[in-house]
Design a protein around this motif. Structure first.
Motif, PDB file in Angstrom:
ATOM      1  N   LEU A 157      10.146  12.400  -3.707  1.00  0.00           N
ATOM      2  CA  LEU A 157      10.813  11.299  -3.040  1.00  0.00           C
ATOM      3  C   LEU A 157      11.123  10.089  -3.854  1.00  0.00           C
ATOM      4  O   LEU A 157      11.912   9.403  -3.638  1.00  0.00           O
ATOM      5  CB  LEU A 157       9.445  10.669  -1.900  1.00  0.00           C
ATOM      6  N   PHE A 158      10.495  10.018  -5.098  1.00  0.00           N
ATOM      7  CA  PHE A 158      10.397   9.295  -6.055  1.00  0.00           C
ATOM      8  C   PHE A 158      10.841   9.611  -7.403  1.00  0.00           C
ATOM      9  O   PHE A 158      10.349  10.436  -8.103  1.00  0.00           O
ATOM     10  CB  PHE A 158       8.908   8.319  -6.442  1.00  0.00           C
ATOM     11  N   TYR A 159      12.143   9.503  -7.870  1.00  0.00           N
ATOM     12  CA  TYR A 159      12.601   9.548  -9.203  1.00  0.00           C
ATOM     13  C   TYR A 159      12.227   8.609  -9.990  1.00  0.00           C
ATOM     14  O   TYR A 159      12.104   7.259  -9.701  1.00  0.00           O
ATOM     15  CB  TYR A 159      14.251  10.056  -8.932  1.00  0.00           C
ATOM     16  N   ALA A 240      17.509   7.994  -7.404  1.00  0.00           N
ATOM     17  CA  ALA A 240      16.792   8.607  -5.977  1.00  0.00           C
ATOM     18  C   ALA A 240      17.360   9.755  -5.434  1.00  0.00           C
ATOM     19  O   ALA A 240      18.736  10.337  -6.097  1.00  0.00           O
ATOM     20  CB  ALA A 240      17.301   7.424  -4.965  1.00  0.00           C
ATOM     21  N   PRO A 241      16.667  10.578  -4.798  1.00  0.00           N
ATOM     22  CA  PRO A 241      17.117  11.868  -4.521  1.00  0.00           C
ATOM     23  C   PRO A 241      18.154  11.906  -3.254  1.00  0.00           C
ATOM     24  O   PRO A 241      18.088  10.583  -2.510  1.00  0.00           O
ATOM     25  CB  PRO A 241      15.866  12.658  -4.187  1.00  0.00           C
ATOM     26  N   GLY A 242      18.860  12.799  -3.109  1.00  0.00           N
ATOM     27  CA  GLY A 242      19.592  12.937  -1.877  1.00  0.00           C
ATOM     28  C   GLY A 242      18.403  13.864  -0.948  1.00  0.00           C
ATOM     29  O   GLY A 242      17.870  13.116   0.056  1.00  0.00           O
ATOM     30  N   ALA A 243      18.570  15.173  -1.012  1.00  0.00           N
ATOM     31  CA  ALA A 243      17.295  15.834  -0.410  1.00  0.00           C
ATOM     32  C   ALA A 243      16.093  15.950  -1.297  1.00  0.00           C
ATOM     33  O   ALA A 243      16.300  15.623  -2.435  1.00  0.00           O
ATOM     34  CB  ALA A 243      18.028  17.172  -0.384  1.00  0.00           C
ATOM     35  N   CYS A 253      16.997  10.986   1.610  1.00  0.00           N
ATOM     36  CA  CYS A 253      16.950   9.455   1.666  1.00  0.00           C
ATOM     37  C   CYS A 253      18.487   9.029   1.356  1.00  0.00           C
ATOM     38  O   CYS A 253      18.397   7.883   0.473  1.00  0.00           O
ATOM     39  CB  CYS A 253      16.006   8.815   0.784  1.00  0.00           C
ATOM     40  N   ALA A 254      19.472   9.616   1.468  1.00  0.00           N
ATOM     41  CA  ALA A 254      20.632   9.276   1.243  1.00  0.00           C
ATOM     42  C   ALA A 254      21.118   8.127   2.013  1.00  0.00           C
ATOM     43  O   ALA A 254      22.046   7.438   1.756  1.00  0.00           O
ATOM     44  CB  ALA A 254      21.649  10.472   1.198  1.00  0.00           C
ATOM     45  N   THR A 255      20.610   8.107   2.937  1.00  0.00           N
ATOM     46  CA  THR A 255      21.009   6.793   3.851  1.00  0.00           C
ATOM     47  C   THR A 255      19.648   6.268   4.444  1.00  0.00           C
ATOM     48  O   THR A 255      18.469   6.832   4.326  1.00  0.00           O
ATOM     49  CB  THR A 255      21.715   7.523   5.336  1.00  0.00           C
ATOM     50  N   PHE A 370      21.257   0.619  -1.934  1.00  0.00           N
ATOM     51  CA  PHE A 370      20.813   1.715  -2.703  1.00  0.00           C
ATOM     52  C   PHE A 370      19.775   2.462  -1.820  1.00  0.00           C
ATOM     53  O   PHE A 370      18.388   2.033  -2.059  1.00  0.00           O
ATOM     54  CB  PHE A 370      20.377   1.476  -3.878  1.00  0.00           C
ATOM     55  N   PRO A 371      19.938   3.253  -0.759  1.00  0.00           N
ATOM     56  CA  PRO A 371      18.769   3.719   0.236  1.00  0.00           C
ATOM     57  C   PRO A 371      17.765   4.572  -0.799  1.00  0.00           C
ATOM     58  O   PRO A 371      18.140   5.520  -1.570  1.00  0.00           O
ATOM     59  CB  PRO A 371      19.495   4.612   1.090  1.00  0.00           C
ATOM     60  N   SER A 372      16.723   4.301  -0.806  1.00  0.00           N
ATOM     61  CA  SER A 372      15.527   5.138  -1.520  1.00  0.00           C
ATOM     62  C   SER A 372      14.189   4.437  -0.999  1.00  0.00           C
ATOM     63  O   SER A 372      14.064   3.468  -0.548  1.00  0.00           O
ATOM     64  CB  SER A 372      16.005   4.837  -3.065  1.00  0.00           C
ATOM     65  N   ALA A 373      13.148   5.067  -1.714  1.00  0.00           N
ATOM     66  CA  ALA A 373      11.851   4.575  -1.436  1.00  0.00           C
ATOM     67  C   ALA A 373      11.365   3.282  -2.231  1.00  0.00           C
ATOM     68  O   ALA A 373      10.860   3.537  -3.460  1.00  0.00           O
ATOM     69  CB  ALA A 373      11.131   5.819  -1.855  1.00  0.00           C
TER      70      ALA A 373
END
Length: 649
Positions: A157-159, A240-243, A253-255, A370-373
């Motif tokens: 979930l976290f890059y 951030a990841p997509g999947a 978290c692409a959106t 930038f959708p991400s955690a």
């Protein structure tokens, strides 16, 4: 053979020893360009990071970082602490330190790496987090530290993000960032403040894609006055990841909608309450006239029956305790208490949802594009209807036993939160607190005697974000510690604080704190011949700002709106009258407004009224000089003096 023995004996012992190869010097301070040493406390010689995405559920982050510490102000770079937990393994940690000439002084030994639990104080945290610490600080500077470490993460979930320069006085000689990912897992990234020509270089090889960034020769930066944090200004790449997948739970978290959906599904079905709790809630709100009153009663029930305890165990960092567990145990972390509150509200017939938010007084708002955690906290959102059916959203902070109902304050106000709903949520704004909310209203009476000494009493009401710190003092410190805190911050030459107390005083729907104090001020305004010079503004002077040296680099950043209103009454001793009162001042600017006025009341008392409103916002860097001028004029007005004349007896 006997003839050979005397020859052996004649040779020096060193002839029989095998000398280890001395490492060639590297990272000599002299190799740093002079332009990078200028104004720097430290220079990052290398910050080489490699991220390898193995799958939707695993990535590896490898770091090689070399920093030259030029003076003691940067000694913190000689320390390294790296956290790990049940989802993140610290595969290795290595280090070395070199002298100014680049000669190896010491290689970090395994026995010198300290491994400690990263739990909270007094058992307030249930966590599998630990950290390893290495200390290569040297007694004298300059020296250079080199650290290598690798983290294997099963929490995709976290890059990792990359930002080699985040502190004042740190230059960067060279830095690189490389990310390799399967073509089936396209990389999502956002470049921020990169110099020209430093955009990603993208290559493909078979089923892998690689993205690479490089930075060189970044001079040290200074934190400018009234500027955004450096972390918002220096070059960075956010990932951030997509999947992604965490312990079998897949998501995207692409959106924002996708990220919300994953969080909602992870916690779905964990809001069932015991029948006895439902019955208690329904009895509590039976005669409540409206939804807001019901919500307030539920919130007060929550505060009186639960306490906060953080839980960070693997997936438990994101998946909540069931509401039934909180009902039975009386404790939970932010997500558990918020989930429990949502369940209580629904039992009361008040629909609500939980929301993710970045919490903290200095926490930056999320990058909405930038959708991400980007979140670290959970709160509750209660959509209500106000007058005329207009939306009147209520927000609840569920971890505080003393927080005011519906108040977000500096902790979670003025930012965005991500609602978690069955269909996937969206970003919404938390309450915005303006100058009329963040008020400080003070009435001060100053009593002067004929010798120039004085006493003063002051009553100050603070509301909204102006009271956040004082509410913390009220609940977290005893009276003695409170008094010491205030005494240490009174900017008066000679005084004694003879009375002090704090008390909570709600101001409508905003929390408020009232401060009462009394002062003795020996030698406050000694006579000068027949005259006495007095500055009645004891407690509210706003200092001027330094003029910009060189070209301004950062935007002007005013993080909080506020309204300060002061009324000071100067009570004169017998035999004195006002000779000169300062002229009225009135300023109106894009940064705020200021007004001050002096009058003589019928009983001879001098009244000074001051009003300062500061706006919140971010403005172009070219506006800084105007803001400096505004602050200079305020500072001059705040120092204005009343002139008293001793009358003939």
């Amino acid at each position: 053979m006997k003839a050979f023995l005397p020859l052996l004996a004649a040779l020096p012992l060193s002839s029989f020893l095998v000398h280890p190869t001395t490492p060639a010097p590297k990272y000599a301070v002299a190799d740093i360009p002079a332009t990078l040493r200028e104004g720097a406390h430290a220079v990052v010689r290398a910050d080489d990071e490699v991220v390898t995405v193995k799958s939707a559920s695993r990535l590896v982050h490898t770091v090689h970082r070399v920093v030259t510490v030029l003076d003691a102000a940067a000694d913190e770079f000689g320390l390294l602490g790296k956290a790990y937990d049940g989802l993140n393994t610290l595969a290795y940690l290595r280090g070395a330190v070199y002298d100014a000439n680049g000669r190896l002084l010491h290689q970090l030994r395994a026995s010198e790496i300290h491994d400690e639990g990263a739990g909270g104080r007094d058992g307030a945290l249930i966590s599998d987090a630990r950290a390893r610490f290495a200390d290569l600080r040297q007694p004298s500077t300059p020296y250079t530290v080199e650290f290598d470490y690798e983290i294997v993460s099963d929490n995709t979930l976290f890059y990792p993000d990359w930002q080699p320069q985040t502190e004042e006085g740190v230059a960067v000689q060279a830095a690189s960032f490389e990310v390799t990912t399967p073509t089936t897992l396209p990389l999502r990234y956002q470049e921020r403040h990169l110099p020209a020509g430093c955009a990603a270089a993208r290559t493909s090889a078979g089923s892998q894609e690689t993205y690479a960034w490089k930075l060189t020769n970044l001079p040290a930066v200074d934190e400018e006055e009234a500027a955004p944090p450096l972390a918002d200004l220096t070059p960075a790449v956010a990932l951030a990841p997509g999947a992604f997948e965490m312990q079998g739970h897949k998501g995207t978290c692409a959106t924002w909608q996708g990220l919300s959906q994953w969080n909602y599904d992870l916690n779905a079905g964990r809001d069932a309450l015991p029948a006895a709790t439902v019955a208690k809630v329904q009895a509590l709100v039976r005669d409540a006239p409206d939804a807001r009153t019901k919500a307030q009663r539920v919130y007060e029930m929550l505060q009186g029956s639960t306490r906060y305890i953080s839980v960070q165990l693997g997936l438990g960092g994101w998946q909540t305790f069931p509401a039934s567990a909180v009902a039975g145990n009386g404790y939970g972390d932010c997500k558990a208490l918020s989930n429990y509150t949502k369940a209580l509200l629904e039992a009361a017939g008040v629909p609500a949802c939980v929301a993710l938010v970045g919490a903290g007084q200095d926490q930056a708002d999320v990058h909405t594009d930038f959708p991400s955690a980007q979140f670290n906290h959970v709160i509750v959102c209660v959509p209500l209807k106000g007058k005329g059916g207009q939306p009147d959203t209520l927000w609840l902070e569920c971890t505080s036993q003393t927080g005011a109902f519906g108040y977000m304050g500096s902790f979670t106000g003025n930012r965005h939160a991500l609602l978690l709903t069955p269909e996937g949520g969206k970003l919404v704004a938390t309450p915005r607190y303006g100058s009329n909310d963040n008020r400080r209203e003070r009435r001060l009476d100053l009593y002067l005697d004929a010798t120039g000494s004085a006493t003063a009493t002051a009553r100050t009401l603070r509301t909204g974000q102006e009271q956040d710190l004082y509410m913390h003092l009220l609940h977290e410190l005893g009276p003695v510690e409170q008094k010491k805190y205030v005494t240490d911050r009174l900017k008066l030459p000679t005084f004694t604080l003879t009375k002090f107390n704090l008390a909570a005083k709600p101001a409508g729907q905003l929390p408020g704190v009232v401060e009462n104090l009394a002062l003795t001020l020996p030698g406050f305004a000694p006579p000068s011949g027949k005259r006495v010079f007095i500055n009645p503004n004891l407690l509210s002077r706003l200092p001027a700002l330094p003029a910009q040296v060189g070209e301004r680099q950062a935007d002007l950043w005013l993080p909080q709106a506020s309204l300060h209103a002061d009324t000071v009454r100067l009570h004169l001793p017998a035999g004195f009258r006002p000779e000169t009162l300062p002229a009225a001042v009135q300023l109106s600017t894009p940064y705020g407004a200021y007004a001050s006025q002096y009058t003589t009341l019928p009983d001879g008392t001098i009244q000074y009224i001051r009003r300062l409103e500061l706006k919140r916002g971010r403005m172009p860097r070219t506006t800084y000089s105007g803001y400096v001028d505004f602050r200079r004029k305020i500072s001059v007005a705040d120092k204005a003096q009343v002139v008293l004349l001793k009358t003939e007896s």
